[in-house]
Scaffold this active site. Structure first.
Site, short mmCIF file in Angstrom:
data_model
loop_
_atom_site.label_atom_id
_atom_site.label_comp_id
_atom_site.label_asym_id
_atom_site.label_seq_id
_atom_site.Cartn_x
_atom_site.Cartn_y
_atom_site.Cartn_z
N LYS A 146 0.84 -1.20 0.00
CA LYS A 146 0.00 0.00 0.00
C LYS A 146 0.88 1.25 0.00
CE LYS A 146 -0.33 -0.36 5.07
NZ LYS A 146 -1.19 -0.84 6.18
N TYR A 202 14.54 30.61 8.77
CA TYR A 202 13.29 31.27 9.14
C TYR A 202 13.19 31.43 10.65
CZ TYR A 202 11.19 30.74 4.48
OH TYR A 202 10.89 30.82 3.15
C1 LIG Z 1 -0.39 -1.75 6.94
C2 LIG Z 1 -0.91 -3.04 7.42
C3 LIG Z 1 -0.06 -4.15 7.55
C4 LIG Z 1 1.43 -4.06 7.42
O1 LIG Z 1 1.93 -3.62 8.66
P1 LIG Z 1 3.50 -3.50 8.95
O2 LIG Z 1 3.57 -3.11 10.37
O3 LIG Z 1 4.00 -2.44 8.03
O4 LIG Z 1 4.10 -4.83 8.65
C5 LIG Z 1 -0.64 -5.37 7.85
N1 LIG Z 1 -1.97 -5.49 8.07
C6 LIG Z 1 -2.80 -4.43 8.00
C7 LIG Z 1 -4.26 -4.62 8.26
C8 LIG Z 1 -2.31 -3.17 7.69
O5 LIG Z 1 -3.13 -2.11 7.66
#
Ligand SMILES: *Cc1c(COP(=O)(O)O)cnc(C)c1O
Length: 375
Positions: free
Chosen positions: A39, A258
């Site tokens: 993702k 800044y």
């Molecule tokens: C993002 C996600 C993962 C992966 O998690 P990591 O900690 O990056 O391994 C697994 N399961 C779900 C439901 C997620 O949302």
């Protein structure tokens, strides 16, 4: 168009390390198999490249968060691979999900009902993962919904369940008592769905001393982030080298950046580096973060600007300082977890915010295509 040689910063992405991390997690959780969570553009490293390398390494199960990510990746997958959508079905998105061929994670009875009615209307089977909430109160069916579903199995008519899953709230803390509670809760629920593959672990879960069940959903560990607070067993996947844009020497008392939030305490050599918060360096690194020049730690002084930061390089021998000279932001001296700690955030956020502006240098896994450059 800038090249790797002329870019102000180069993000190097080691697909060999990605594949090695996939193998490390695989050995850790065997005989469970590893699904890759790709993702958010594979946590910023580039989902198309990541999926290609992982598929070549044998991965056949992938997870994205949203439907558009699935639509983009589906054509790149081997035909037998499966692609799940974690956020499930937004109302009205059912037909599009089916057209893409993605498998929704069904997070509620409402989502099950809508997927089932599409399947029945079309007279075809549609696959769906069933997610149950085991205590995180985010996605997934509540225990009451699960009980309703088990009492009315007809609600699943036309839906072919592909797996039963849940998600840990505290898997990055191996000693947290809630991990065991969630695992026990999941196991109780799973007994109501005999034969269905079970998936509970994320990266942190893969390193917990408990059963890894059938499928592990690995994200951050594949990309080199520490799966828990201990020694990180993963290989770094990203490194970020910026190049000095400008150098100056300022007298003691001079304000930097800044708001003039830093004042030089001595005569100070300042290097301006052409990366800023628009490139994903959190603004919270101002006056707190570091970079490295020739292996020497140099503090970020003043605020992080949109397109630049200023470093105090007074302690670096002059021979390492010239416009274009390399500055390590991420590399052997500073991991994504180090930078995240200084910024008050987590490695996930560092990775997913990495800028599209960086010149990207993909180092292929052994046996893969020629090294190539993309922006
Ligand atoms: C993002 C996600 C993962 C992966 O998690 P990591 O900690 O990056 O391994 C697994 N399961 C779900 C439901 C997620 O949302």
């Amino acid at each position: 168009m800038t090249t790797l040689a002329t870019a102000g910063a180069v993000l190097r992405i080691d697909l060999g390390a990605l594949v090695e991390n996939y193998a490390i997690v695989g050995r850790q959780v065997a005989p469970a198999r590893v699904a890759a969570v790709v993702k958010a553009d594979a946590y910023g490293i580039g989902a198309a490249r990541a999926v290609g390398a992982l598929a070549d390494a044998g991965c056949r199960t992938f997870f994205v968060a949203v439907l558009d990510e699935a639509a983009a990746l589906m054509p790149l997958l081997p035909p037998e691979a499966e692609l799940f959508v974690l956020n499930g079905l937004q109302p009205g998105a059912e037909a599009e999900c089916a057209a893409i061929g993605a498998i929704p994670v069904l997070n509620s009875l409402d989502q099950i009902d809508r997927w089932s009615s599409l399947a029945r209307a079309r007279g075809q089977w549609l696959r769906g993962a069933l997610q149950v909430d085991t205590g995180m109160s985010r996605m997934g069916m509540s225990p009451q919904e699960v009980a309703l579903l088990l009492g009315e199995p007809d609600r699943l008519r036309g839906v072919k369940p592909a797996m039963l899953m849940s998600h840990f709230a505290c898997a990055d803390e191996p000693d947290h008592p809630f991990n065991g509670e969630q695992a026990a809760c999941f196991s109780r629920i799973a007994s109501g769905f005999p034969g269905l593959p079970r998936a509970l672990d994320n990266s942190g879960g893969a390193f917990l001393a408990q059963d890894h069940l059938d499928i592990v959903r690995a994200g951050i560990a594949l990309y080199g982030g520490a799966p828990h607070g201990g020694v990180n067993p993963m290989r770094a996947v990203v490194s970020l080298e910026a190049r000095i844009a400008q150098l100056r020497t300022v007298p003691a008392g001079t304000g930097i950046g800044y708001g003039l939030t830093h004042r030089a305490r001595r005569e100070t050599r300042i290097a301006t580096i052409p990366v800023g918060y628009a490139d994903g360096l959190p603004r919270t690194l101002g006056n707190r973060g570091s970079a490295f020049v020739a292996g020497i730690r140099v503090p970020m002084v003043g605020r992080v600007s949109m397109d630049s930061i200023t470093l105090d390089v007074t302690d670096v021998p002059e021979r390492h300082l010239r416009p274009g000279a390399p500055v390590e932001i991420l590399g052997p001296n500073q991991t994504i977890d180090d930078l995240a700690r200084d910024a008050g955030t987590i490695s996930y956020e560092i990775l997913t915010q990495l800028s599209r502006r960086y010149a990207r240098d993909y180092v292929p896994a052994a046996g893969l295509a020629q090294r190539s450059v993309a922006r």
